[in-house]
Write an enzyme that holds these catalytic residues in place. Structure first.
Site, PDB file in Angstrom:
ATOM      1  N   TYR A 471       0.805  -1.225   0.000  1.00 32.26           N
ATOM      2  CA  TYR A 471       0.000   0.000   0.000  1.00 32.26           C
ATOM      3  C   TYR A 471       0.843   1.282   0.000  1.00 32.26           C
ATOM      4  O   TYR A 471       0.586   2.210   0.765  1.00 32.26           O
ATOM      5  CB  TYR A 471      -0.985   0.010   1.174  1.00 32.26           C
ATOM      6  CG  TYR A 471      -1.566  -1.343   1.468  1.00 32.26           C
ATOM      7  CD1 TYR A 471      -2.216  -2.079   0.462  1.00 32.26           C
ATOM      8  CD2 TYR A 471      -1.445  -1.926   2.715  1.00 32.26           C
ATOM      9  CE1 TYR A 471      -2.737  -3.341   0.712  1.00 32.26           C
ATOM     10  CE2 TYR A 471      -1.965  -3.187   2.973  1.00 32.26           C
ATOM     11  CZ  TYR A 471      -2.602  -3.895   1.968  1.00 32.26           C
ATOM     12  OH  TYR A 471      -3.102  -5.140   2.227  1.00 32.26           O
ATOM     13  N   HIS A 472       1.821   1.337  -0.906  1.00 30.85           N
ATOM     14  CA  HIS A 472       2.687   2.511  -1.019  1.00 30.85           C
ATOM     15  C   HIS A 472       2.744   3.042  -2.449  1.00 30.85           C
ATOM     16  O   HIS A 472       3.819   3.240  -3.005  1.00 30.85           O
ATOM     17  CB  HIS A 472       4.113   2.165  -0.559  1.00 30.85           C
ATOM     18  CG  HIS A 472       4.213   1.700   0.846  1.00 30.85           C
ATOM     19  ND1 HIS A 472       5.252   0.891   1.298  1.00 30.85           N
ATOM     20  CD2 HIS A 472       3.414   1.921   1.932  1.00 30.85           C
ATOM     21  CE1 HIS A 472       5.074   0.639   2.582  1.00 30.85           C
ATOM     22  NE2 HIS A 472       3.967   1.251   2.983  1.00 30.85           N
ATOM     23  N   PRO A 473       1.595   3.321  -3.091  1.00 29.71           N
ATOM     24  CA  PRO A 473       1.656   3.851  -4.454  1.00 29.71           C
ATOM     25  C   PRO A 473       2.328   5.224  -4.465  1.00 29.71           C
ATOM     26  O   PRO A 473       2.146   6.029  -3.549  1.00 29.71           O
ATOM     27  CB  PRO A 473       0.183   3.933  -4.870  1.00 29.71           C
ATOM     28  CG  PRO A 473      -0.572   4.046  -3.583  1.00 29.71           C
ATOM     29  CD  PRO A 473       0.212   3.228  -2.595  1.00 29.71           C
TER      30      PRO A 473
END
Length: 538
Positions: A471-473
């Site tokens: 969850y690190h776009p």
């Protein structure tokens, strides 16, 4: 269409970056600031309980619940991409792990043509943001809005993991945000006294009493308003469904995140003309890099059956233990409810010739089939491998000219041989830690990947079957001076006046670790640049 008024600055998105900007830009009382947040107030009680992030993975009231496009290198699977839709944004629903990244990450940003973004330049902003429980030193600050704390108590499984890491040669590291990231230890968290400290809590809440700040929730920004090559305001739909306009005499600041900020630019006709014309959108400004270069960290989880009933799985299988957990939290602010999405962790190199860690491990004292699902009905715990600097780059595209339709998100995980090899070698090194005496005593069996998967081909196939996002776009409105870069070193959109992007979109490359701390730093630095520019005449 109703006029909502005029402000000096309009901030789109009250998330990790937007709340920082709202606080800093209104502090001296000189500027009128409007903040537009598509989500609602952060009233869900699970937001404020650290372990409550598990309740928020599938909660559409606070989460955009995005999904990627089918991933070519992950057996065609769609991967969950949760993003915060609430005051505080993803800082209100994330796993609370406080990691800044490596010194070299920021020096690389600077060396790629972004002056002022080297490690020595950004460290003061990390420190300014921080209220470090341990006190101030060369790397940490106190008195800032962002609380950073140690885990409330150790856990014997985490102690065993740390000891096992030392047994295989990793140094014990008491501070992954200090002089060196490499090693094994406990993670710090964005919490204080057992409560989450989102940017809505730390930055926005104390600023909301200021007369020059207006925060509008349930306000979906639909497009930017342009006059020639200057952005002069925004169009948004309010909580009643009415279409409104607001004007900005100085700047519109996009802080909607690495998915929604480029989406809004494209909906406003700013992007690749070839892509925009597919939806019959007027091309107001040709900027082909918008939505390009998407990067995200993948994680590959391993799960184990514990030899003793000391996991959270065991706690939650017993009503008496659940009661005890609740009482400890209510009266002491300790126990499992205070734990972040990484309890213990490690950073290591998968190849001896590497000069810095390329893999991060998150160790947690429970197991599930996937994050957000029910706990497994046996004594289980989890350790995941995350490649820190993936080479793979993807893209973000419009799926529709309707702003309420999610864009097409394609991180393109595992596209390069380097990425595939790093994940396989990362699993091998993790297994070496788990086989060390301190950890082996805690393991009855390896559930996933399973002991039969030993060769490179079978481990890679496991990665393709089970890899997910951590969850690190980032990087979809990349900072730089190249033909596919979107903002300059002062975060101004190339070729346009009156608009900046201030969020993870601007990262030239994703940082080596969890992203929230870096996004807060970006916003702190941006606020200084914006206020500096405001002292110049319009």
């Amino acid at each position: 269409m109703n006029d909502f008024g005029s402000f000096d600055y309009i901030i789109v998105g009250a998330g990790s970056a937007g709340c920082v900007l709202a606080n800093r830009l209104t502090a001296d009382g000189r500027h009128r600031v409007l903040v537009l947040e598509a989500g609602g107030r952060d009233w869900n009680p699970w937001i404020h309980v650290p372990l409550g992030y598990g309740k928020l993975f599938n909660d559409a009231s606070v989460n955009w619940l995005y999904q990627t496009e089918p991933q070519q290198h992950l057996n065609g699977r769609r991967i969950s991409q949760p993003r915060g839709k609430v005051l505080g944004g993803s800082s209100s629903i994330n796993g609370l792990v406080y990691i800044r990244g490596q010194r070299e990450d920021f020096d690389d940003w600077r060396d790629e043509g972004n002056p002022g973004w080297g490690y020595d330049d950004v460290l003061p902003y990390f420190k300014r943001a921080e209220d470090q429980q341990r006190g101030a030193d060369d790397y940490h600050g106190v008195g800032g809005p962002q609380a950073v704390s140690d885990q409330t108590e150790p856990h014997e499984l985490c102690d065993a993991f740390v000891a096992a890491g030392e047994q295989v040669g990793l140094p014990f590291n008491p501070d992954f945000n200090g002089a060196s990231q490499e090693g094994v230890g406990y993670f710090q968290t964005t919490s204080r006294r057992g409560r989450r400290c989102s940017t809505a809590t730390g930055y926005l809440k104390p600023a909301r009493k200021r007369a020059n700040l207006h925060v509008e929730t349930r306000a979906m920004t639909t497009r930017l308003l342009l006059e020639g090559k200057r952005v002069v305001g925004v169009e948004f739909r309010d909580r009643a469904g009415q279409l409104r306009t607001a004007r900005a005499s100085r700047e519109v600041l996009l802080s909607a995140g690495a998915i929604n900020s480029p989406q809004l630019l494209m909906l406003s006709g700013i992007g690749s003309g070839q892509n925009l014309k597919r939806f019959e959108l007027e091309v107001t400004h040709e900027l082909p890099g918008v939505g390009e270069h998407l990067q995200d960290h993948a994680q590959v989880r391993t799960t184990y059956r514990c030899t003793r009933p000391i996991t959270l799985n065991d706690d939650m299988a017993s009503l008496w233990r659940q009661l005890w957990i609740g009482l400890r939290y209510v009266f002491l602010r300790k126990g499992p409810l205070t734990v972040s999405a990484g309890y213990g962790g490690a950073f290591y190199r998968t190849q001896p010739e590497l000069t810095r860690p390329d893999v991060q491990v998150h160790f947690i004292t429970f197991s599930t089939s996937k994050m957000g699902d029910a706990l497994d009905p046996w004594s289980g715990f989890t350790a995941s491998v995350c490649q820190l600097r993936p080479e793979s780059r993807g893209s973000l595209r419009l799926a529709s000219p309707d702003p309420y339709v999610a864009p097409l998100i394609d991180p393109n995980y595992f596209d390069t041989e380097t990425d595939r090899r790093a994940n396989v070698e990362g699993l091998r090194e993790l297994r070496r830690i788990m086989a060390a005496p301190a950890m082996a005593a805690m393991i009855e069996s390896e559930i996933e990947p399973g002991v039969n998967r030993t060769d490179d081909a079978s481990l890679l196939e496991y990665c393709r079957e089970r890899a997910a996002s951590i969850y690190h776009p980032s990087s979809t409105a990349r900072m730089g001076n190249g033909p596919l870069d979107v903002v300059d070193a002062r975060l101004r959109v190339h070729g346009l006046a009156g608009v900046r992007v201030v969020d993870a979109s601007i990262m030239p490359a994703v940082v080596s670790g969890n992203c929230n701390a870096a996004v807060v730093m970006i916003a702190e630095k941006a606020a200084d640049m914006i206020l500096e520019d405001a002292r110049r005449p319009l």
